[in-house]
Write a protein that holds these residues in place. Structure first.
Motif, mmCIF file in Angstrom:
data_model
loop_
_atom_site.group_PDB
_atom_site.id
_atom_site.type_symbol
_atom_site.label_atom_id
_atom_site.label_comp_id
_atom_site.label_asym_id
_atom_site.label_seq_id
_atom_site.Cartn_x
_atom_site.Cartn_y
_atom_site.Cartn_z
ATOM 1 N N THR A 183 0.924 -1.292 0.014
ATOM 2 C CA THR A 183 0.101 0.040 -0.036
ATOM 3 C C THR A 183 0.836 1.311 -0.007
ATOM 4 O O THR A 183 0.288 2.363 0.101
ATOM 5 N N ASN A 184 2.293 0.972 -0.130
ATOM 6 C CA ASN A 184 2.881 2.212 0.364
ATOM 7 C C ASN A 184 2.647 3.107 1.288
ATOM 8 O O ASN A 184 2.585 4.339 1.231
ATOM 9 N N ARG A 185 2.586 2.459 2.454
ATOM 10 C CA ARG A 185 2.114 3.210 3.770
ATOM 11 C C ARG A 185 3.097 2.860 5.020
ATOM 12 O O ARG A 185 3.411 1.659 4.993
ATOM 13 N N ILE A 186 3.331 3.834 5.846
ATOM 14 C CA ILE A 186 3.996 3.603 6.972
ATOM 15 C C ILE A 186 3.018 3.273 7.869
ATOM 16 O O ILE A 186 2.021 4.193 8.260
ATOM 17 N N ILE A 187 3.258 2.370 9.015
ATOM 18 C CA ILE A 187 2.301 2.041 10.004
ATOM 19 C C ILE A 187 3.379 2.084 11.247
ATOM 20 O O ILE A 187 4.383 1.121 11.015
ATOM 21 N N SER A 188 3.076 3.014 12.386
ATOM 22 C CA SER A 188 3.834 3.242 13.448
ATOM 23 C C SER A 188 3.054 2.681 14.620
ATOM 24 O O SER A 188 2.138 3.494 14.809
ATOM 25 N N ILE A 189 3.452 1.794 15.422
ATOM 26 C CA ILE A 189 2.577 1.318 16.564
ATOM 27 C C ILE A 189 3.412 1.700 17.818
ATOM 28 O O ILE A 189 4.341 1.066 17.976
ATOM 29 N N SER A 190 2.706 2.330 18.517
ATOM 30 C CA SER A 190 3.469 2.638 19.938
ATOM 31 C C SER A 190 2.634 2.316 21.097
ATOM 32 O O SER A 190 1.472 2.486 21.177
ATOM 33 N N ALA A 191 3.397 2.052 22.130
ATOM 34 C CA ALA A 191 2.815 1.779 23.408
ATOM 35 C C ALA A 191 3.387 2.319 24.583
ATOM 36 O O ALA A 191 4.549 2.562 24.884
ATOM 37 N N ILE A 192 2.466 2.889 25.455
ATOM 38 C CA ILE A 192 2.856 3.644 26.675
ATOM 39 C C ILE A 192 1.926 3.104 27.969
ATOM 40 O O ILE A 192 0.965 2.768 27.651
ATOM 41 N N ASP A 193 2.233 3.340 29.057
ATOM 42 C CA ASP A 193 1.445 3.649 30.457
ATOM 43 C C ASP A 193 0.749 4.995 30.356
ATOM 44 O O ASP A 193 1.650 5.784 30.554
ATOM 45 N N ASN A 194 -0.298 5.095 30.216
ATOM 46 C CA ASN A 194 -1.118 6.311 30.157
ATOM 47 C C ASN A 194 -0.572 7.102 31.357
ATOM 48 O O ASN A 194 -0.541 8.409 31.680
ATOM 49 N N LEU A 195 -0.656 6.245 32.654
ATOM 50 C CA LEU A 195 -0.522 7.327 34.003
ATOM 51 C C LEU A 195 1.080 7.392 34.250
ATOM 52 O O LEU A 195 1.239 8.199 35.085
ATOM 53 N N LEU A 196 1.988 6.665 33.299
ATOM 54 C CA LEU A 196 3.391 7.181 33.753
ATOM 55 C C LEU A 196 4.003 7.758 32.554
ATOM 56 O O LEU A 196 4.111 9.279 32.675
ATOM 57 N N LYS A 197 4.340 7.123 31.399
ATOM 58 C CA LYS A 197 4.870 7.980 30.324
ATOM 59 C C LYS A 197 4.011 8.877 29.783
ATOM 60 O O LYS A 197 4.223 10.058 29.225
ATOM 61 N N GLY A 198 2.661 8.548 29.819
ATOM 62 C CA GLY A 198 1.371 9.533 29.564
ATOM 63 C C GLY A 198 1.274 10.490 30.399
ATOM 64 O O GLY A 198 0.419 11.546 30.364
ATOM 65 N N ALA A 199 1.956 10.691 31.731
ATOM 66 C CA ALA A 199 1.555 11.460 32.959
ATOM 67 C C ALA A 199 2.547 11.687 33.739
ATOM 68 O O ALA A 199 3.570 12.290 33.690
ATOM 69 N N ALA A 200 2.546 10.982 34.750
ATOM 70 C CA ALA A 200 3.389 10.850 35.880
ATOM 71 C C ALA A 200 4.708 11.000 35.965
ATOM 72 O O ALA A 200 5.700 11.621 36.253
ATOM 73 N N SER A 201 5.320 9.716 35.228
ATOM 74 C CA SER A 201 6.670 9.749 34.993
ATOM 75 C C SER A 201 7.344 10.684 34.005
ATOM 76 O O SER A 201 8.579 11.172 34.095
#
Ligand SMILES: NC(=O)C1=CN([C@@H]2O[C@H](COP(=O)(O)OP(=O)(O)OC[C@H]3O[C@@H](n4cnc5c(N)ncnc54)[C@H](OP(=O)(O)O)[C@@H]3O)[C@@H](O)[C@H]2O)C=CC1
Ligand SMILES: CC(=O)N[C@@H](CCC(=O)OP(=O)(O)O)C(=O)O
Length: 348
Positions: free
Chosen positions: A305-323
């Motif tokens: 499809t000539n498309r880039i797919i980038s999948i990311s994972a974080i902990d919402n309360l940590l990398k997403g907030a407190a840490s």
């Protein structure tokens, strides 16, 4: 850690999810002393009455945030709802203490953009001139000198980091970005609502904020700053029947030739000196990062499809907030950036 003087900090809004995660990290941080933890509706209770996991670890009494005004502090963490936090920033902005605001009140480029997307008047527009967007992987030098950190949202953190290497090199069509992101329930905060009631969430999985979610513009602004081009993002959040975690799946059209090796090298080079971003060879799951400050990213180029797919994972309360907030504090106080953030993800 040598026996340095400890920095004095306060956590405002400690009865909430991000407030208690800040307390968990900071009670073990070698360079800080938690002078005050506040809650308006639980004033006078012990912190561990509200958060029993802290029994014998942090039994400090919850105070009203009124104590903050005349306290001798180095850093104040505001873990308050957006719309509330800006009032505290306004009141506290003349103090010596520097502020890390976990709400969305100062993340965007202007009070006008805020009012358009948050549907509420901003009561401290002057605050925007001192605010720095607290994403260390992109703005570390500005964060070090800042007096007011606008800590990023959880969905924006995962979404921006999933595409930042490509936008920084202007390697994607800036009107082609689509991001589907899924969050655990704690993203909605401690106060339950019909949306987050067990009966509505259990055995269910649904999209919300379709075409209207306030994180859309936060992601567009940050990606646009990197490519120096207006960036259009179709962002759709979804609610997952789990406690914590964010999984963002980003799609974009490459500009010019692309292949998997080239794509992986772009990500590995961009994040080479960023200790909390891990580039993966397979798609990450939210349990690969749960309880940690890591952001795991799997970049994939689909030749068909000539498309880039980038999948990311974080902990919402940590990398997403407190840490993320503690990471910003480390930079602001001239500490080693990884201090107090070495938690290994929690599995099973
Ligand atoms: N949850 C998440 O994954 C993320 C959240 N954020 C943002 O971080 C901030 C905190 O989020 P979260 O911890 O989930 O929120 P919670 O709803 O869990 O906690 C909010 C806190 O704010 C306090 N509060 C509420 N209203 C007022 C008020 N009128 N005056 C003073 N204090 C008040 C409450 O304290 P009390 O009632 O005890 O006084 C409570 O401790 C929010 O802006 C949120 O959007 C950012 C990234 C991720
Ligand atoms: C599951 C859920 O409800 N998530 C929240 C986002 C949490 C967050 O990061 O919000 P701030 O931008 O206010 O910091 C939402 O979609 O509104």
């Amino acid at each position: 850690m040598q026996n340095h003087k400890k920095f004095n900090i306060a956590i405002v809004g400690a009865s909430g999810f991000t407030g208690s995660e800040l307390a968990r990290l900071l009670s073990l941080h070698p360079a800080v002393k938690i002078n005050h933890i506040t809650s308006e509706s639980h004033e006078g209770k012990k912190f561990s009455d509200l958060h029993p996991q802290f029994l014998g670890i942090l039994d400090q009494t919850l105070e009203s945030s009124k104590v903050i005004k005349n306290s001798d502090l180095d850093i104040i963490f505001l873990a308050l709802p957006h719309g509330i936090s800006m009032d505290f920033v306004k009141t506290l902005s003349e103090q010596k203490a520097r502020i890390i605001d976990l709400s969305g009140d100062f993340r965007l480029e202007s009070p006008e953009v805020y009012e358009a997307w948050y549907q509420k008047q901003h009561i401290f527009p002057e605050g925007f001139k001192n605010a720095v967007y607290g994403l260390p992987e992109l703005h570390a030098e500005k964060i070090k000198k800042s007096r007011l950190i606008a800590n990023p949202g959880c969905y924006p953190t995962a979404s921006i980091l999933s595409l930042a290497p490509l936008t920084a090199l202007d390697m994607i069509e800036t009107d082609s970005v689509v991001i589907d992101a899924k969050s655990g329930l704690t993203g909605a905060g401690v106060k339950a609502s019909p949306t987050t009631h067990f009966s509505n969430v259990n055995e269910n999985f649904k999209a919300y904020g379709i075409g209207t979610h306030r994180h859309t513009v936060e992601i567009e602004e940050q990606l646009g700053l990197l490519s120096n081009k207006p960036t259009l993002v179709q962002f759709t959040p979804h609610l997952l029947p789990v406690d914590r975690g964010i999984l963002a799946t980003a799609y974009a059209k490459p500009k010019g030739e692309m292949d998997q090796n080239k794509l992986e090298k772009i990500y590995e080079d961009f994040y080479a000196d960023k200790p909390f971003v891990r580039i993966r060879k397979t798609a990450p799951g939210i349990k690969d990062v749960r309880g940690s400050h890591y952001c795991d990213i799997f970049p994939f180029w689909d030749e068909r499809t000539n498309r880039i797919i980038s999948i990311s994972a974080i902990d919402n309360l940590l990398k997403g907030a407190a840490s993320q907030a503690v990471h910003n504090m480390n930079l602001m106080l001239g500490l080693e950036e990884q201090t107090g953030l070495e938690q290994i993800p929690l599995r099973p």
